[in-house]
Design a protein around this motif. Structure first.
Motif, PDB file in Angstrom:
ATOM      1  N   ALA A  28       0.468 -26.979  21.077  1.00 40.04           N
ATOM      2  CA  ALA A  28      -0.582 -27.505  21.940  1.00 40.04           C
ATOM      3  C   ALA A  28      -1.758 -28.009  21.120  1.00 40.04           C
ATOM      4  O   ALA A  28      -2.450 -28.930  21.539  1.00 40.04           O
ATOM      5  CB  ALA A  28      -1.046 -26.423  22.909  1.00 40.04           C
ATOM      6  N   ALA A  29      -1.982 -27.409  19.961  1.00 38.79           N
ATOM      7  CA  ALA A  29      -3.080 -27.823  19.083  1.00 38.79           C
ATOM      8  C   ALA A  29      -2.852 -27.250  17.698  1.00 38.79           C
ATOM      9  O   ALA A  29      -2.062 -26.316  17.523  1.00 38.79           O
ATOM     10  CB  ALA A  29      -4.411 -27.339  19.626  1.00 38.79           C
ATOM     11  N   ILE A  30      -3.571 -27.822  16.748  1.00 41.22           N
ATOM     12  CA  ILE A  30      -3.531 -27.324  15.381  1.00 41.22           C
ATOM     13  C   ILE A  30      -4.966 -27.115  14.922  1.00 41.22           C
ATOM     14  O   ILE A  30      -5.810 -27.995  15.101  1.00 41.22           O
ATOM     15  CB  ILE A  30      -2.810 -28.312  14.437  1.00 41.22           C
ATOM     16  N   MET A  31      -5.237 -25.942  14.361  1.00 43.35           N
ATOM     17  CA  MET A  31      -6.545 -25.631  13.803  1.00 43.35           C
ATOM     18  C   MET A  31      -6.386 -25.515  12.295  1.00 43.35           C
ATOM     19  O   MET A  31      -5.585 -24.708  11.823  1.00 43.35           O
ATOM     20  CB  MET A  31      -7.082 -24.332  14.389  1.00 43.35           C
ATOM     21  N   ILE A  32      -7.154 -26.320  11.573  1.00 40.47           N
ATOM     22  CA  ILE A  32      -6.988 -26.418  10.118  1.00 40.47           C
ATOM     23  C   ILE A  32      -8.300 -26.133   9.413  1.00 40.47           C
ATOM     24  O   ILE A  32      -9.323 -26.762   9.709  1.00 40.47           O
ATOM     25  CB  ILE A  32      -6.531 -27.836   9.710  1.00 40.47           C
ATOM     26  N   ASP A  33      -8.255 -25.224   8.456  1.00 38.76           N
ATOM     27  CA  ASP A  33      -9.414 -24.980   7.598  1.00 38.76           C
ATOM     28  C   ASP A  33      -9.601 -26.186   6.687  1.00 38.76           C
ATOM     29  O   ASP A  33      -8.626 -26.753   6.186  1.00 38.76           O
ATOM     30  CB  ASP A  33      -9.192 -23.717   6.770  1.00 38.76           C
ATOM     31  N   ILE A  34     -10.836 -26.595   6.487  1.00 40.63           N
ATOM     32  CA  ILE A  34     -11.101 -27.743   5.619  1.00 40.63           C
ATOM     33  C   ILE A  34     -10.955 -27.365   4.153  1.00 40.63           C
ATOM     34  O   ILE A  34     -10.321 -28.080   3.378  1.00 40.63           O
ATOM     35  CB  ILE A  34     -12.509 -28.320   5.892  1.00 40.63           C
ATOM     36  N   LEU A  35     -11.542 -26.231   3.771  1.00 42.11           N
ATOM     37  CA  LEU A  35     -11.565 -25.843   2.356  1.00 42.11           C
ATOM     38  C   LEU A  35     -10.414 -24.907   2.017  1.00 42.11           C
ATOM     39  O   LEU A  35     -10.479 -23.703   2.281  1.00 42.11           O
ATOM     40  CB  LEU A  35     -12.903 -25.155   2.033  1.00 42.11           C
TER      41      LEU A  35
ATOM     42  N   VAL B 298      -6.246 -31.812  16.970  1.00 44.11           N
ATOM     43  CA  VAL B 298      -6.539 -31.053  15.748  1.00 44.11           C
ATOM     44  C   VAL B 298      -8.007 -30.668  15.754  1.00 44.11           C
ATOM     45  O   VAL B 298      -8.883 -31.499  15.972  1.00 44.11           O
ATOM     46  CB  VAL B 298      -6.228 -31.889  14.484  1.00 44.11           C
ATOM     47  N   LEU B 299      -8.255 -29.395  15.505  1.00 44.98           N
ATOM     48  CA  LEU B 299      -9.612 -28.883  15.318  1.00 44.98           C
ATOM     49  C   LEU B 299      -9.749 -28.475  13.858  1.00 44.98           C
ATOM     50  O   LEU B 299      -8.883 -27.794  13.315  1.00 44.98           O
ATOM     51  CB  LEU B 299      -9.840 -27.639  16.180  1.00 44.98           C
ATOM     52  N   MET B 300     -10.820 -28.895  13.241  1.00 43.53           N
ATOM     53  CA  MET B 300     -11.092 -28.500  11.868  1.00 43.53           C
ATOM     54  C   MET B 300     -11.926 -27.221  11.903  1.00 43.53           C
ATOM     55  O   MET B 300     -12.766 -27.039  12.788  1.00 43.53           O
ATOM     56  CB  MET B 300     -11.827 -29.600  11.113  1.00 43.53           C
ATOM     57  N   ILE B 301     -11.693 -26.340  10.938  1.00 37.83           N
ATOM     58  CA  ILE B 301     -12.413 -25.074  10.831  1.00 37.83           C
ATOM     59  C   ILE B 301     -13.132 -25.081   9.493  1.00 37.83           C
ATOM     60  O   ILE B 301     -12.525 -25.396   8.466  1.00 37.83           O
ATOM     61  CB  ILE B 301     -11.431 -23.882  10.879  1.00 37.83           C
TER      62      ILE B 301
ATOM     63  N   ASP C  88     -14.097 -38.710  12.249  1.00 37.59           N
ATOM     64  CA  ASP C  88     -13.621 -39.926  11.588  1.00 37.59           C
ATOM     65  C   ASP C  88     -12.161 -39.797  11.155  1.00 37.59           C
ATOM     66  O   ASP C  88     -11.434 -40.788  11.082  1.00 37.59           O
ATOM     67  CB  ASP C  88     -14.485 -40.263  10.363  1.00 37.59           C
ATOM     68  N   HIS C  89     -11.727 -38.564  10.891  1.00 37.61           N
ATOM     69  CA  HIS C  89     -10.340 -38.316  10.472  1.00 37.61           C
ATOM     70  C   HIS C  89      -9.412 -38.075  11.664  1.00 37.61           C
ATOM     71  O   HIS C  89      -8.225 -37.831  11.485  1.00 37.61           O
ATOM     72  CB  HIS C  89     -10.274 -37.120   9.521  1.00 37.61           C
ATOM     73  N   GLY C  90      -9.947 -38.099  12.888  1.00 32.49           N
ATOM     74  CA  GLY C  90      -9.102 -37.947  14.070  1.00 32.49           C
ATOM     75  C   GLY C  90      -9.118 -36.571  14.698  1.00 32.49           C
ATOM     76  O   GLY C  90      -8.346 -36.306  15.624  1.00 32.49           O
ATOM     77  N   ALA C  91      -9.983 -35.676  14.227  1.00 32.27           N
ATOM     78  CA  ALA C  91     -10.078 -34.340  14.828  1.00 32.27           C
ATOM     79  C   ALA C  91     -10.814 -34.441  16.162  1.00 32.27           C
ATOM     80  O   ALA C  91     -11.599 -35.355  16.384  1.00 32.27           O
ATOM     81  CB  ALA C  91     -10.813 -33.389  13.896  1.00 32.27           C
ATOM     82  N   ILE C  92     -10.553 -33.476  17.047  1.00 37.06           N
ATOM     83  CA  ILE C  92     -11.254 -33.444  18.326  1.00 37.06           C
ATOM     84  C   ILE C  92     -12.551 -32.656  18.221  1.00 37.06           C
ATOM     85  O   ILE C  92     -13.353 -32.659  19.140  1.00 37.06           O
ATOM     86  CB  ILE C  92     -10.373 -32.889  19.463  1.00 37.06           C
ATOM     87  N   GLY C  93     -12.752 -31.974  17.098  1.00 32.52           N
ATOM     88  CA  GLY C  93     -13.973 -31.204  16.902  1.00 32.52           C
ATOM     89  C   GLY C  93     -13.891 -30.316  15.683  1.00 32.52           C
ATOM     90  O   GLY C  93     -12.897 -30.316  14.954  1.00 32.52           O
ATOM     91  N   VAL C  94     -14.969 -29.562  15.489  1.00 27.33           N
ATOM     92  CA  VAL C  94     -15.064 -28.621  14.373  1.00 27.33           C
ATOM     93  C   VAL C  94     -15.506 -27.281  14.923  1.00 27.33           C
ATOM     94  O   VAL C  94     -16.401 -27.207  15.760  1.00 27.33           O
ATOM     95  CB  VAL C  94     -16.089 -29.096  13.317  1.00 27.33           C
ATOM     96  N   VAL C  95     -14.865 -26.226  14.458  1.00 23.61           N
ATOM     97  CA  VAL C  95     -15.256 -24.864  14.797  1.00 23.61           C
ATOM     98  C   VAL C  95     -15.801 -24.246  13.515  1.00 23.61           C
ATOM     99  O   VAL C  95     -15.130 -24.277  12.481  1.00 23.61           O
ATOM    100  CB  VAL C  95     -14.059 -24.034  15.321  1.00 23.61           C
ATOM    101  N   SER C  96     -17.000 -23.712  13.600  1.00 18.38           N
ATOM    102  CA  SER C  96     -17.608 -23.156  12.394  1.00 18.38           C
ATOM    103  C   SER C  96     -17.218 -21.689  12.206  1.00 18.38           C
ATOM    104  O   SER C  96     -16.988 -20.962  13.167  1.00 18.38           O
ATOM    105  CB  SER C  96     -19.129 -23.309  12.447  1.00 18.38           C
ATOM    106  N   LYS C  97     -17.140 -21.324  10.947  1.00 21.09           N
ATOM    107  CA  LYS C  97     -16.941 -19.927  10.598  1.00 21.09           C
ATOM    108  C   LYS C  97     -18.326 -19.319  10.409  1.00 21.09           C
ATOM    109  O   LYS C  97     -19.238 -20.038  10.016  1.00 21.09           O
ATOM    110  CB  LYS C  97     -16.154 -19.811   9.291  1.00 21.09           C
ATOM    111  N   PRO C  98     -18.519 -18.048  10.678  1.00 18.79           N
ATOM    112  CA  PRO C  98     -17.507 -17.074  11.104  1.00 18.79           C
ATOM    113  C   PRO C  98     -17.067 -17.311  12.549  1.00 18.79           C
ATOM    114  O   PRO C  98     -17.820 -17.804  13.373  1.00 18.79           O
ATOM    115  CB  PRO C  98     -18.213 -15.731  10.944  1.00 18.79           C
ATOM    116  N   PHE C  99     -15.832 -16.959  12.810  1.00 16.00           N
ATOM    117  CA  PHE C  99     -15.153 -17.195  14.073  1.00 16.00           C
ATOM    118  C   PHE C  99     -15.367 -15.988  14.980  1.00 16.00           C
ATOM    119  O   PHE C  99     -15.334 -14.853  14.529  1.00 16.00           O
ATOM    120  CB  PHE C  99     -13.669 -17.366  13.747  1.00 16.00           C
ATOM    121  N   ASP C 100     -15.565 -16.215  16.264  1.00 19.53           N
ATOM    122  CA  ASP C 100     -15.661 -15.128  17.234  1.00 19.53           C
ATOM    123  C   ASP C 100     -15.078 -15.595  18.559  1.00 19.53           C
ATOM    124  O   ASP C 100     -14.635 -16.737  18.686  1.00 19.53           O
ATOM    125  CB  ASP C 100     -17.100 -14.630  17.383  1.00 19.53           C
ATOM    126  N   GLY C 101     -15.089 -14.711  19.540  1.00 17.45           N
ATOM    127  CA  GLY C 101     -14.499 -15.029  20.835  1.00 17.45           C
ATOM    128  C   GLY C 101     -15.152 -16.217  21.518  1.00 17.45           C
ATOM    129  O   GLY C 101     -14.474 -17.032  22.145  1.00 17.45           O
TER     130      GLY C 101
END
Length: 135
Positions: A57-64, A88-91, A102-115
């Motif tokens: 349904a989606a892919i979440m990818i860490d940038i670094l 794709v969501l970038m983390i 610009d790379h086609g992601a639907i958004g960015v989720v910042s770390k630290p991650f929570d509910g």
């Protein structure tokens, strides 16, 4: 290009890619709590093959990540006709929203991650799926 749809068995499956094992475990638990099945990996080079097979349904990818980074992974996914429409969501710990878009992601989720961040990410994924279904 036809609209993307997850495979029937993967309608609630998310693919997580990060080199941080503690993050993968946390994200996997949070996704399961929200009713998603997660396929977690620290091997970004496996993403394309699994995405083509499972059609999550989606892919979440860490940038670094060492070696193949998140930008390499999203570019590979978006250049393949079978996986190009998967949301794709970038983390990241960095603020890279514009570059991610610009790379086609639907958004960015910042770390630290929570509910709360996960719920926001899932809302972005669901909105992208609705938009794709309407196309």
């Amino acid at each position: 290009m036809p609209s993307w749809r997850p495979s029937t068995s993967a309608a609630c499956t998310s693919r997580l890619v990060d080199d941080d094992h503690a993050f993968l475990e946390l994200a996997e638990r949070l996704l399961q709590k929200e009713g998603y099945s997660a396929i977690a990996t620290d091997a970004p080079e496996s993403v394309l093959q699994i995405a083509r097979t499972v059609r999550p349904a989606a892919i979440m990818i860490d940038i670094l990540m060492p070696g193949l980074n998140g930008w390499d992974v999203i570019n590979t996914l978006k250049s393949d006709p079978v996986t190009a429409r998967i949301p794709v969501l970038m983390i990241s710990v960095l603020e890279e929203r514009q570059k991610a878009m610009d790379h086609g992601a639907i958004g960015v989720v910042s770390k630290p991650f929570d509910g709360n961040k996960l719920k926001s990410a899932l809302a972005m994924i669901e909105a992208a799926q609705r938009q794709s279904a309407a196309a």
